[in-house]
Write a protein that holds these residues in place. Structure first.
Motif, short mmCIF file in Angstrom:
data_model
loop_
_atom_site.label_atom_id
_atom_site.label_comp_id
_atom_site.label_asym_id
_atom_site.label_seq_id
_atom_site.Cartn_x
_atom_site.Cartn_y
_atom_site.Cartn_z
N SER A 215 13.74 7.98 20.97
CA SER A 215 13.01 8.63 21.12
C SER A 215 12.25 9.08 22.69
CB SER A 215 11.71 8.83 20.29
OG SER A 215 11.32 7.70 20.65
N ARG A 216 12.70 8.03 23.27
CA ARG A 216 12.22 7.75 24.36
C ARG A 216 12.81 8.72 25.91
NH1 ARG A 216 8.09 3.51 25.66
NH2 ARG A 216 8.22 4.29 27.82
N THR A 217 11.65 9.21 26.60
CA THR A 217 12.15 10.16 27.29
C THR A 217 12.58 9.10 28.74
OG1 THR A 217 9.97 10.34 28.35
CG2 THR A 217 10.91 12.03 26.31
N ASP B 153 24.37 8.95 18.26
CA ASP B 153 23.13 10.16 18.67
C ASP B 153 23.60 11.04 19.02
OD1 ASP B 153 20.19 10.11 17.22
OD2 ASP B 153 20.22 10.56 19.03
N THR C 68 15.09 3.84 16.02
CA THR C 68 14.79 5.58 15.92
C THR C 68 13.75 5.25 17.84
OG1 THR C 68 14.84 5.38 13.80
CG2 THR C 68 13.36 7.26 14.79
N TYR C 69 13.07 4.24 17.93
CA TYR C 69 11.84 4.57 18.64
C TYR C 69 12.78 3.99 20.32
CZ TYR C 69 7.94 2.90 22.57
OH TYR C 69 7.10 3.26 23.25
#
Length: 666
Positions: free
Chosen positions: A366-368, A405, A362-363
Motif C-alpha cells: 500500500s506504500r506510495t 499484486d 499488505t502494508y
C-alpha cells in the motif's frame, strides 16, 4: 584477569583464569569472583582478532572441562553472573556502570567458554557442565542452571533498556543466545529437537516469545551505533577493601569494543556490521529463531510471532488473537528494511515478512514510495556477479511476490526515476520503475544463460515478467529493445542446440560414448522461448496501445519470429504476433518508403488505436504464485548459519569441523 587491562596473549598465564579452570573449588561467596570479573578487555569485532581470542581460550576451556566435574567452578561463574543480573534493571536506573560492567564481563567469559564447550561435547554433556556444583548443605540441587541462564538472557534482552551504558551487555546477551544455537553448525542434518530448543520453545521462555521477537526487531530498526568510548570512564575507587584498579580510561577499552572495528572479512559489509553490532547480531538471532523447525508436537513460537504481528496503527480487534502476536511500528520497520537491503540478512528478513506476514505484505504493497524498497532489490540483481547466489534468489523471489499484486504492477509504471547511477550499461536519464525492473530482470536472465545456467533462476525471472506483462505501460524504448533482443539470444541458442542434437544423432550412433543430453537442453530452451512469446503476447493483447515502443521493436526484428511460426510448440501463440506484425507492416507500406523513426512511431500510434480488439485471440491470464518448496528448512537453515558464520560480529569458527555447509561456498 582481575583488575587490569588484559591482552589475548596474556590469558594462558593469567593467575585468576588459572584458578578458575584449576583443580580447586572456589566458593561463590569468595572475593575471588569480584576480582575475576573486574577486567577491561577489548572485545574483538573482526574475525582475525576473534580467531586469536578463540585460540587462547581453547586450552583454558579444555582444562576446565577436565576439572569442572570436581570443582563446579563453571556453575559458580554462571551463578555469579545470575546474581548480578537480578539487579541489572536497578543498576541501569541508578546509572551504576561498575555493576553493569562486571555483569558484562562475567557473561563475556561464559560466552567464550560455552562456544568451545559446544564444539567439544554433546548437549547432554553441556548440561552436565552446568550441573556440576558444590552441593550446599540442605540444597536439593534440582535447579536447571542451563535453563536458568537461557531464561535470564531472554529477560535481560527484553527488559533492560538500550542505553549507552547497557549497549555492551545487551550485545553480549544476544551473542550468547546465538552461540547456544550453534550446535547446528556441527551437524550436517537439520536439528529438529534438543535440550536448548526445548528450553527456548517450550519452557519458561515461551511466554517471552513475542517480547523477544519485538525487541530484536526494534534493535534492527533502531540501527544504534556503538556508544563512543569517552562516555564510559570510571574513576578509581576503593570498595569493600578491594581496589578496583580502574584508572581513568580503563573501561573506555571495553566500551570502545566495537568502535575499533578493525579489518573485516568482507570489507564493506563487515564494516557496516561492526558499526551497528547490536542491530546486526539481533537480526541474525531473529533469523535463526524464525527458521528453527517445528518440534515433534509443538509449532515454532518465533515463527508464529513473525507471522502474525500487526501495525501499531491497527486498532481493530480480532475475534481470536493468534498466539504470540504483538504490535510494532510498520513505518519504522519499512524504513529500516529499505535502508539495509545491501546485506543478505536484511533481504532475508524482507522475504520472510513478505512471504509469511500478510499484515506486513499488505502494508508494503500500500506504500506510495515503493521505489525506496524496489530500487535496492534491483541493485542487488544488477550486481549479480558480485553477490552470492542465495542473495540473488531472495531478491528475485521478493520481486516475484510483489508482482503477484496487480496494483503493484500498475503503479510501478507511474513512478518516474531520474539518472540511475548504478545502471552503467547505458545512461538512463529518465525511466519508469517498471521499465527499469524489466531491464534488470532480463539482464539477470542473460547473465544466467551465459554463466550459471540455473533453471530455477530462469523460472523465477520469467514468472515475474509474466505477472507484470498484462500491465506493461509506456515501456521505455530500451526496455522494449531488450525484450526482443533476449528473444533473439534465445532463438540463436535454440538453433545451436538443435544443430548439436542433430549432429550427435548422425555422427555417433556407432560408438557408445555417453552423449550430452541435447534433447533435455532443447526442451528447456523451448520452454523459455514459449514463455517469452507468452509474455510478448500478453502485453499485445492487454495493452498494445500503451506500448508503441514494443511494437516498434517487434517490427524492427520481425524476421526473428519466422522460424517459430510453423513450430508445433508455438503455433497457437504465434497467431497473435503474426496478426500484429502483418497489420502494422501493411500500414507502414501504405505510408511509403524511407520513413523517419518519428514517422514510423506516428504510424504505430495511429495503428494501435485502429487495430480491432477482436482480431487477437484471447489467452488465459498469465499468473504465477511463489510457493515455498517442501522442507524449506533444508535451504534456509544452512543459509542463515552461513550468514552467522560470515557476518556475526566478533565471532570466529574454525572452518575445520563445520558440517552444515561446505566451506568452499562460504
Amino acid at each position: 584477569m582481575g583488575a587490569n587491562t588484559s591482552q589475548v596473549t596474556d590469558l594462558s598465564e593469567n593467575t585468576s583464569l588459572k584458578a578458575l579452570v584449576g583443580t580447586e573449588t572456589i566458593s561463590e561467596n569468595d572475593p575471588f569472583w569480584n576480582q575475576l570479573i573486574s577486567f577491561t578487555f577489548i572485545s574483538p569485532t573482526n574475525s582475525g582478532d576473534s580467531k586469536l581470542l578463540e585460540e587462547a581460550v581453547i586450552p583454558l576451556a579444555k582444562t576446565l572441562i577436565q576439572n569442572n566435574p570436581r570443582t563446579g567452578n563453571f556453575g559458580a561463574l554462571v551463578r555469579v553472573f545470575l546474581g548480578r543480573t537480578k539487579e541489572l534493571k536497578i543498576s541501569t536506573e541508578c546509572q551504576d556502570q561498575l555493576f553493569i560492567w562486571q555483569a558484562h564481563n562475567a557473561l563475556f567469559m561464559i560466552r567464550c567458554l560455552v562456544k568451545v564447550f559446544i564444539r567439544e561435547m554433546s548437549e547432554e554433556e553441556l548440561q552436565q557442565q552446568f550441573s556440576f556444583q558444590e552441593r550446599a548443605p540442605g540444597s536439593s540441587g534440582s535447579e536447571d542452571l542451563l535453563e536458568e541462564l537461557l531464561l535470564n538472557l531472554v529477560h535481560l534482552i527484553v527488559e533492560v533498556p538500550l542505553l549507552d551504558i547497557t549497549y555492551s551487555i545487551l550485545f553480549e546477551a544476544v551473542t550468547t543466545l546465538l552461540i547456544f544455537f550453534s550446535y547446528q553448525l556441527f551437524h550436517k542434518d537439520i536439528l529438529r529437537d534438543g535440550l536448548i530448543y526445548q528450553h527456548i520453545m517450550k519452557g519458561r521462555c515461551l511466554e517471552l516469545t513475542s517480547r523477544l521477537v519485538k525487541t530484536l526487531l526494534y534493535n534492527f530498526i533502531r540501527q544504534e551505533k556503538c556508544p563512543p568510548p569517552t562516555a564510559h570512564i570510571f574513576e578509581p575507587k576503593a570498595e569493600g577493601g578491594l581496589l578496583y584498579g580502574l584508572a581513568s580510561g580503563v573501561a573506555s577499552g571495553l566500551w570502545s569494543v566495537f568502535t575499533l572495528g578493525g579489518t573485516g572479512n568482507s570489507a564493506g559489509i563487515d564494516q557496516d556490521n561492526n558499526l551497528l553490532p547490536l542491530s546486526n547480531q539481533s537480526l541474525l538471532l531473529l533469523l535463526v529463531l524464525a527458521n528453527l523447525t517445528d518440534g515433534p508436537d509443538w509449532p515454532n513460537p518465533f515463527r508464529q510471532a513473525i507471522t502474525c504481528f500487526r501495525n501499531t496503527q491497527d486498532t481493530s480487534s480480532l475475534p481470536v488473537e493468534p498466539p504470540h502476536t504483538f504490535q510494532i511500528n510498520f513505518n519504522s520497520l519499512y524504513t529500516a528494511l529499505c535502508e539495509q537491503q545491501r546485506s543478505d540478512q536484511a533481504t532475508l528478513l524482507l522475504y520472510t515478512l513478505l512471504h509469511q506476514n500478510t499484515n506486513m505484505r499488505t502494508y508494503i504493497l500500500s506504500r506510495t514510495d515503493m521505489d525506496n524498497l524496489v530500487l535496492p532489490i534491483l541493485e542487488i540483481l544488477y550486481h549479480v556477479e558480485d553477490r552470492n547466489s542465495h542473495h540473488v534468489y531472495m531478491a528475485l523471489i521478493i520481486l516475484l511476490i510483489l508482482t503477484e499484486d496487480d496494483a503493484f504492477n500498475r503503479s510501478i509504471h507511474e513512478v518516474v526515476l531520474k539518472n540511475i547511477s548504478w545502471y552503467t550499461e547505458r545512461s538512463l536519464t529518465e525511466i519508469s520503475l517498471g521499465s527499469l525492473l524489466i531491464l534488470v530482470v532480463i539482464r539477470t536472465i542473460q547473465f544466467n544463460m551465459t554463466r550459471t545456467r540455473d533453471k530455477y533462476l530462469h523460472t523465477n525471472c520469467l514468472a515475474a515478467l509474466a505477472n507484470m506483462s498484462a500491465q506493461f505501460r509506456s515501456l521505455h524504448q530500451y526496455a522494449a529493445q531488450r525484450i526482443i533482443s533476449l528473444f533473439a539470444l534465445l532463438s540463436k541458442k535454440h538453433n545451436k542446440v538443435l544443430e548439436q542434437a542433430t549432429q550427435s544423432l548422425r555422427g555417433r550412433q556407432g560408438n557408445n560414448v555417453a552423449l550430452p543430453d541435447y534433447a533435455q537442453d532443447l526442451n528447456v530452451i523451448e520452454e523459455v522461448i514459449r514463455m517469452m512469446l507468452e509474455i510478448i503476447n500478453s502485453c499485445l493483447c492487454n495493452s498494445l496501445h500503451h506500448n508503441p515502443n514494443l511494437v516498434y521493436a517487434l517490427l524492427y526484428k520481425r524476421e526473428l519470429f519466422e522460424q517459430f511460426r510453423s513450430h508445433p510448440s508455438f503455433q497457437d501463440i504465434m497467431q497473435n504476433l503474426d496478426t500484429v506484425i502483418g497489420f502494422f507492416s501493411q500500414r507502414l507500406e501504405q505510408a511509403g518508403s524511407d520513413l523517419s523513426v518519428e514517422r514510423v512511431q506516428e504510424v504505430i500510434m495511429k495503428g494501435a488505436q485502429a487495430l480491432p480488439k477482436d482480431r487477437l485471440k484471447k489467452f488465459p491470464e498469465l499468473k504465477f504464485k511463489y510457493v515455498e518448496e517442501d522442507q524449506p528448512e533444508d535451504f534456509f537453515i544452512p543459509y542463515v548459519w552461513s550468514l552467522v558464520f560470515n557476518s556475526g560480529v566478533g565471532l570466529y569458527w574454525n572452518p575445520h569441523g563445520i558440517e552444515l555447509f561446505s566451506m568452499d561456498s562460504g
